[in-house]
Write an enzyme that holds these catalytic residues in place. Structure first.
Site, PDB file in Angstrom:
ATOM      1  N   LYS A  34       0.844  -1.191  -0.032  1.00 12.48           N
ATOM      2  CA  LYS A  34      -0.065   0.040  -0.072  1.00 12.48           C
ATOM      3  C   LYS A  34       0.900   1.224  -0.031  1.00 12.48           C
ATOM      4  CE  LYS A  34      -1.899  -1.387   4.015  1.00 12.48           C
ATOM      5  NZ  LYS A  34      -1.331  -2.634   4.113  1.00 12.48           N
ATOM      6  N   ARG A 109      -9.811  -0.207   7.774  1.00 10.85           N
ATOM      7  CA  ARG A 109      -9.456  -1.366   8.333  1.00 10.85           C
ATOM      8  C   ARG A 109     -10.423  -2.195   9.145  1.00 10.85           C
ATOM      9  NH1 ARG A 109      -3.867   0.205   8.391  1.00 10.85           N
ATOM     10  NH2 ARG A 109      -2.584  -1.702   8.578  1.00 10.85           N
ATOM     11  N   ARG A 148      11.929  -5.323   4.688  1.00 14.09           N
ATOM     12  CA  ARG A 148      11.394  -3.870   4.276  1.00 14.09           C
ATOM     13  C   ARG A 148      12.318  -2.961   5.254  1.00 14.09           C
ATOM     14  NH1 ARG A 148       5.730  -1.910   5.410  1.00 14.09           N
ATOM     15  NH2 ARG A 148       5.946  -2.938   7.363  1.00 14.09           N
ATOM     16  N   ARG A 183      11.220  -1.351  10.768  1.00 15.68           N
ATOM     17  CA  ARG A 183       9.962  -0.856  11.441  1.00 15.68           C
ATOM     18  C   ARG A 183       9.919  -1.990  12.886  1.00 15.68           C
ATOM     19  NH1 ARG A 183       4.726   0.442   8.018  1.00 15.68           N
ATOM     20  NH2 ARG A 183       4.105  -0.972   9.620  1.00 15.68           N
ATOM     21  N   ARG A 194      -0.312  -8.892  13.238  1.00 12.66           N
ATOM     22  CA  ARG A 194      -0.959  -7.958  12.381  1.00 12.66           C
ATOM     23  C   ARG A 194      -1.790  -8.887  11.542  1.00 12.66           C
ATOM     24  NH1 ARG A 194       4.164  -5.223  10.555  1.00 12.66           N
ATOM     25  NH2 ARG A 194       2.894  -4.155   9.173  1.00 12.66           N
TER      26      ARG A 194
HETATM   27  P1  AP5 Z   1       4.666  -1.624   1.858  1.00 11.64           P
HETATM   28  O1  AP5 Z   1       4.323  -0.667   0.740  1.00 11.64           O
HETATM   29  O2  AP5 Z   1       5.602  -1.081   3.001  1.00 11.64           O
HETATM   30  O3  AP5 Z   1       3.430  -2.363   2.164  1.00 11.64           O
HETATM   31  P2  AP5 Z   1       2.284  -1.707   3.161  1.00 11.64           P
HETATM   32  O4  AP5 Z   1       0.955  -2.370   2.569  1.00 11.64           O
HETATM   33  O5  AP5 Z   1       2.032  -0.273   3.170  1.00 11.64           O
HETATM   34  O6  AP5 Z   1       2.505  -2.545   4.434  1.00 11.64           O
HETATM   35  P3  AP5 Z   1       2.388  -1.949   6.059  1.00 11.64           P
HETATM   36  O7  AP5 Z   1       3.037  -2.929   6.834  1.00 11.64           O
HETATM   37  O8  AP5 Z   1       2.842  -0.463   6.317  1.00 11.64           O
HETATM   38  O9  AP5 Z   1       0.912  -2.001   6.347  1.00 11.64           O
HETATM   39  P4  AP5 Z   1       0.162  -2.426   7.582  1.00 11.64           P
HETATM   40  O10 AP5 Z   1      -1.203  -1.852   7.158  1.00 11.64           O
HETATM   41  O11 AP5 Z   1       0.403  -3.678   8.398  1.00 11.64           O
HETATM   42  O12 AP5 Z   1       0.885  -1.142   8.400  1.00 11.64           O
HETATM   43  P5  AP5 Z   1       0.511   0.464   8.713  1.00 11.64           P
HETATM   44  O13 AP5 Z   1       1.724   1.035   8.749  1.00 11.64           O
HETATM   45  O14 AP5 Z   1      -0.468   0.905   7.822  1.00 11.64           O
HETATM   46  O15 AP5 Z   1       5.543  -2.868   1.258  1.00 11.64           O
HETATM   47  C1  AP5 Z   1       6.142  -3.825   2.007  1.00 11.64           C
HETATM   48  C2  AP5 Z   1       7.551  -4.275   1.609  1.00 11.64           C
HETATM   49  O16 AP5 Z   1       7.556  -4.974   0.450  1.00 11.64           O
HETATM   50  C3  AP5 Z   1       8.320  -3.061   1.281  1.00 11.64           C
HETATM   51  O17 AP5 Z   1       9.828  -3.222   1.723  1.00 11.64           O
HETATM   52  C4  AP5 Z   1       8.351  -2.655  -0.213  1.00 11.64           C
HETATM   53  O18 AP5 Z   1       9.539  -2.340  -0.614  1.00 11.64           O
HETATM   54  C5  AP5 Z   1       8.113  -4.182  -0.822  1.00 11.64           C
HETATM   55  N1  AP5 Z   1       7.212  -4.280  -1.857  1.00 11.64           N
HETATM   56  C6  AP5 Z   1       6.112  -3.397  -2.336  1.00 11.64           C
HETATM   57  N2  AP5 Z   1       5.814  -3.797  -3.564  1.00 11.64           N
HETATM   58  C7  AP5 Z   1       6.231  -5.008  -4.006  1.00 11.64           C
HETATM   59  C8  AP5 Z   1       6.389  -5.826  -4.832  1.00 11.64           C
HETATM   60  N3  AP5 Z   1       5.401  -5.574  -5.977  1.00 11.64           N
HETATM   61  N4  AP5 Z   1       7.207  -6.880  -4.873  1.00 11.64           N
HETATM   62  C9  AP5 Z   1       7.949  -7.110  -4.156  1.00 11.64           C
HETATM   63  N5  AP5 Z   1       8.045  -6.274  -2.859  1.00 11.64           N
HETATM   64  C10 AP5 Z   1       7.140  -5.078  -2.665  1.00 11.64           C
HETATM   65  O19 AP5 Z   1      -0.118   0.339  10.187  1.00 11.64           O
HETATM   66  C11 AP5 Z   1       0.578  -0.031  11.236  1.00 11.64           C
HETATM   67  C12 AP5 Z   1      -0.038  -0.029  12.489  1.00 11.64           C
HETATM   68  O20 AP5 Z   1      -0.915   1.205  12.578  1.00 11.64           O
HETATM   69  C13 AP5 Z   1      -1.317  -1.121  12.520  1.00 11.64           C
HETATM   70  O21 AP5 Z   1      -0.760  -2.406  12.659  1.00 11.64           O
HETATM   71  C14 AP5 Z   1      -2.293  -0.647  13.545  1.00 11.64           C
HETATM   72  O22 AP5 Z   1      -1.821  -0.702  14.734  1.00 11.64           O
HETATM   73  C15 AP5 Z   1      -2.293   0.718  13.294  1.00 11.64           C
HETATM   74  N6  AP5 Z   1      -3.207   1.322  12.296  1.00 11.64           N
HETATM   75  C16 AP5 Z   1      -3.037   1.903  11.202  1.00 11.64           C
HETATM   76  N7  AP5 Z   1      -3.933   2.168  10.257  1.00 11.64           N
HETATM   77  C17 AP5 Z   1      -5.225   1.928  10.936  1.00 11.64           C
HETATM   78  C18 AP5 Z   1      -6.362   1.976  11.160  1.00 11.64           C
HETATM   79  N8  AP5 Z   1      -7.063   2.396  10.001  1.00 11.64           N
HETATM   80  N9  AP5 Z   1      -7.104   1.480  12.180  1.00 11.64           N
HETATM   81  C19 AP5 Z   1      -6.863   0.939  13.255  1.00 11.64           C
HETATM   82  N10 AP5 Z   1      -5.527   0.938  13.385  1.00 11.64           N
HETATM   83  C20 AP5 Z   1      -4.435   1.481  12.512  1.00 11.64           C
END
Ligand code: AP5
Length: 243
Positions: A34, A109, A148, A183, A194
């Site tokens: 994402k 989410r 990552r 991270r 997660r």
């Molecule tokens: P990356 O682009 O970083 O993936 P992502 O989907 O953004 O992953 P996140 O871990 O950030 O998602 P998440 O939803 O768990 O965490 P968030 O920060 O939102 O890609 C991952 C890796 O893959 C990278 O190294 C990239 O280079 C590589 N990659 C990308 N595309 C690729 C491809 N095509 N091929 C190969 N490799 C590739 O949330 C963190 C925490 O915050 C949650 O756990 C929760 O506690 C809280 N939170 C956030 N939003 C909410 C909400 N709406 N409600 C409640 N709690 C929330």
């Protein structure tokens, strides 16, 4: 001088009546890509990139009482309570600089979050342009998260991967030259928690968007380059914006 909220609300509704903003929700499991898509797509389309995860990490970095509460929840791999997420996200959406529209990375989410967003847009006389779901296998997710690296500068926050998307210079952000780091929630045990949270909450959201319309699911694997995924998401957004 602080402008009264009803006046900015009125101005925003007026702007939206004449120029429809583009709002995209980018959904998918942890590591689905994402953030990688949003960080390239947002500047290409002139939209804000609003990651609720990044908003939470910013609060944690400020070490406020709220940040300390959020940190405990994130370390356990749980979802932050809706009322906290709503407050922080609405503040960002309300900024005039973000009135052109936004890519919401990691929101909604829960079904309650999806319904809240529809109600908010209804109040603003606008609507969600498209809900994009990135589908990736759990094996690919684990490979992605273990490699990552993210920029330690929280205002930059660019994301890399040691194998799939390496920076030009090892350990250094291409964009702002700050050090890259891992991270805290990418530890294997937190990733598993997660994934559990994600599996439990996602089906009702997808049902909701199937019902209200505008859902695009895009299947990706680690054999697809980030550029290919970006092109697919961009096509979905542009096709939906012209509907
Ligand atoms: P990356 O682009 O970083 O993936 P992502 O989907 O953004 O992953 P996140 O871990 O950030 O998602 P998440 O939803 O768990 O965490 P968030 O920060 O939102 O890609 C991952 C890796 O893959 C990278 O190294 C990239 O280079 C590589 N990659 C990308 N595309 C690729 C491809 N095509 N091929 C190969 N490799 C590739 O949330 C963190 C925490 O915050 C949650 O756990 C929760 O506690 C809280 N939170 C956030 N939003 C909410 C909400 N709406 N409600 C409640 N709690 C929330």
């Amino acid at each position: 001088m602080k402008i009264p909220r009803f006046l900015t609300g009125f101005a925003r509704s007026l702007v939206f009546l004449f120029r429809r903003p583009i709002y995209v929700t980018l959904m998918g499991g942890p590591g689905a890509g994402k953030g990688t898509v949003a960080q390239s797509l947002a500047p290409q389309l002139g939209l804000a990139h609003l990651s609720t995860g990044a908003l939470m990490r910013r609060e944690v970095a400020q070490n406020t009482p709220l940040g300390q509460k959020i940190e405990k929840i994130m370390k356990a791999g749980k979802l932050v309570p809706d009322e906290i997420v709503f407050k922080l996200l609405e503040q960002e959406l309300e900024r005039p600089a973000n009135w052109r529209g936004a890519i919401l990375d990691g929101f909604p989410r829960t079904r309650a979050q999806a319904e809240w967003l529809s109600a908010l847009f209804g109040k603003w006389y606008t609507r969600l342009t498209v809900a994009v779901q990135l589908e990736v296998s759990e094996a690919d997710i684990i490979e992605r998260l273990s490699g990552r690296r993210v920029c330690s500068n929280t205002t930059c926050g660019n994301t890399y991967h040691v194998k799939f998307n390496p920076p030009k210079n090892e350990g250094v952000c291409d964009k702002c030259k700050s050090a890259l780091t891992q991270r805290a929630d990418d530890k294997p045990e937190v990733v598993l928690a997660r994934l559990v949270e994600y599996r439990a909450a996602q089906a009702p959201i997808l049902e909701y968007y199937k019902h209200v319309g505008g859902l695009w699911s895009i299947h990706t694997t680690n054999a697809n380059t980030p550029a290919q995924v970006l092109a697919n998401v961009k096509s979905a957004v542009l096709a939906s914006a012209n509907r």
